[in-house]
Write an enzyme that holds these catalytic residues in place. Structure first.
Site, mmCIF file in Angstrom:
data_model
loop_
_atom_site.group_PDB
_atom_site.id
_atom_site.type_symbol
_atom_site.label_atom_id
_atom_site.label_comp_id
_atom_site.label_asym_id
_atom_site.label_seq_id
_atom_site.Cartn_x
_atom_site.Cartn_y
_atom_site.Cartn_z
ATOM 1 N N GLY A 162 -6.750 11.148 9.283
ATOM 2 C CA GLY A 162 -7.845 10.284 9.755
ATOM 3 C C GLY A 162 -8.875 9.991 8.672
ATOM 4 N NE ARG A 220 -3.957 1.928 0.785
ATOM 5 C CZ ARG A 220 -5.272 1.882 0.802
ATOM 6 N NH1 ARG A 220 -5.902 0.746 0.665
ATOM 7 N NH2 ARG A 220 -5.975 2.975 0.920
ATOM 8 C CG LEU A 235 -5.211 9.984 -0.582
ATOM 9 C CD1 LEU A 235 -5.520 11.453 -0.868
ATOM 10 C CD2 LEU A 235 -4.504 9.339 -1.768
ATOM 11 C CG ASP A 271 -7.304 14.857 9.583
ATOM 12 O OD1 ASP A 271 -7.846 13.862 9.050
ATOM 13 O OD2 ASP A 271 -7.638 15.293 10.704
ATOM 14 C CB THR A 273 -17.272 16.117 -0.943
ATOM 15 O OG1 THR A 273 -18.660 16.125 -0.658
ATOM 16 C CG2 THR A 273 -17.007 15.218 -2.140
ATOM 17 C CG HIS A 274 -18.378 11.882 4.571
ATOM 18 N ND1 HIS A 274 -18.020 10.599 4.213
ATOM 19 C CD2 HIS A 274 -19.253 11.760 5.608
ATOM 20 C CE1 HIS A 274 -18.638 9.737 5.005
ATOM 21 N NE2 HIS A 274 -19.383 10.411 5.861
HETATM 22 C C1 GRF Z 1 -20.336 11.204 -3.220
HETATM 23 O O1 GRF Z 1 -21.528 11.196 -2.488
HETATM 24 C C2 GRF Z 1 -19.130 11.166 -2.309
HETATM 25 O O2 GRF Z 1 -19.251 11.948 -1.184
HETATM 26 C C3 GRF Z 1 -19.129 9.708 -1.956
HETATM 27 O O3 GRF Z 1 -19.395 9.056 -3.168
HETATM 28 C C4 GRF Z 1 -20.143 9.924 -3.996
HETATM 29 C C5 GRF Z 1 -19.368 10.130 -5.257
HETATM 30 O O4 GRF Z 1 -20.194 10.431 -6.306
HETATM 31 N N1 GRF Z 1 -17.915 9.330 -1.303
HETATM 32 P P1 GRF Z 1 -19.634 10.798 -7.756
HETATM 33 O O5 GRF Z 1 -18.610 9.757 -8.145
HETATM 34 O O6 GRF Z 1 -19.056 12.181 -7.718
HETATM 35 O O7 GRF Z 1 -20.862 10.726 -8.636
#
Ligand code: GRF
Length: 195
Positions: free
Chosen positions: A137, A59, A87, A135, A102-103
């Site tokens: 985590g 990895r 990462l 970060d 983004t989550h």
């Molecule tokens: C998003 O909701 C992201 O937060 C999550 O997977 C989705 C990705 O969607 N980890 P896309 O590939 O941008 O359509």
């Protein structure tokens, strides 16, 4: 950086056509082949690269290789737009402080790979999305912005994720633009656009 269907990437590409937006997608790097996100990039004439974990014995070697690949394109900002791998230290040493993610949940609730499913199973009535600085985590970095989405009684994972993604992509586009135009300032747990 992408792993999936690329709807966030498509929104960023649509935004970057406007010079006033301030950011351009210079390259798209994926951890797997055959995903829609790579087609979206290719259709837009954006260079792509794939660095797959399976091609490496360990990895850490993968992490160093993907860092090296991203560095080729000299990005000012690394955007994880649905990138589903964690990462490692080498990548973070190189790009730390200028990686955003983004989550699809309101962190610190429901971190990890199944944020939508976990919120639904928990019985949350409101969930949403979070844009944060990466970060070391899992979804623990300083938060830049969040938006809420109501969970409907008849939602399943797919319907809820689809509504979250609509809000998520506009939040991500907004914050990539803000950072490109105004900079990114992080002090402890507090992150904001600015110099
Ligand atoms: C998003 O909701 C992201 O937060 C999550 O997977 C989705 C990705 O969607 N980890 P896309 O590939 O941008 O359509």
């Amino acid at each position: 950086m992408v792993s999936g269907t690329g709807s966030n990437l498509a929104a960023l590409i649509a935004a970057h056509e406007d010079p006033a937006y301030g950011a351009r997608v210079v390259a798209v790097v994926a951890d797997r082949r055959g995903i829609r996100a790579l087609d979206i990039a290719a259709e837009a004439g954006i260079p792509t690269a794939v660095v797959s974990v399976e091609d490496f014995d360990d990895r850490r070697l993968w992490d160093a290789a993907i860092a090296e690949t991203v560095a080729v394109f000299k990005p000012d900002l690394v955007v994880l737009a649905g990138f589903m791998k964690l990462l490692g230290a080498t990548f973070l040493e190189r790009f730390g402080g200028r990686i955003i993610n983004t989550h699809p949940a309101l962190l610190p609730a429901f971190p990890g790979a199944h944020g939508v499913r976990d919120a639904l199973r928990y019985g949350a009535k409101v969930t949403g999305c979070t844009v944060m600085v990466v970060d070391e985590g899992i979804d623990t970095g300083p938060i830049l912005a969040q938006a809420a989405v109501t969970v409907e009684p008849d939602d399943d994972e797919a319907t809820l994720h689809e509504r979250i993604k609509v809000v998520e992509r506009s939040l991500l586009v907004e914050w990539v633009g803000r950072i490109a135009r105004d900079g990114l300032r992080v002090e402890g747990r507090h992150a904001e656009a600015g110099r």
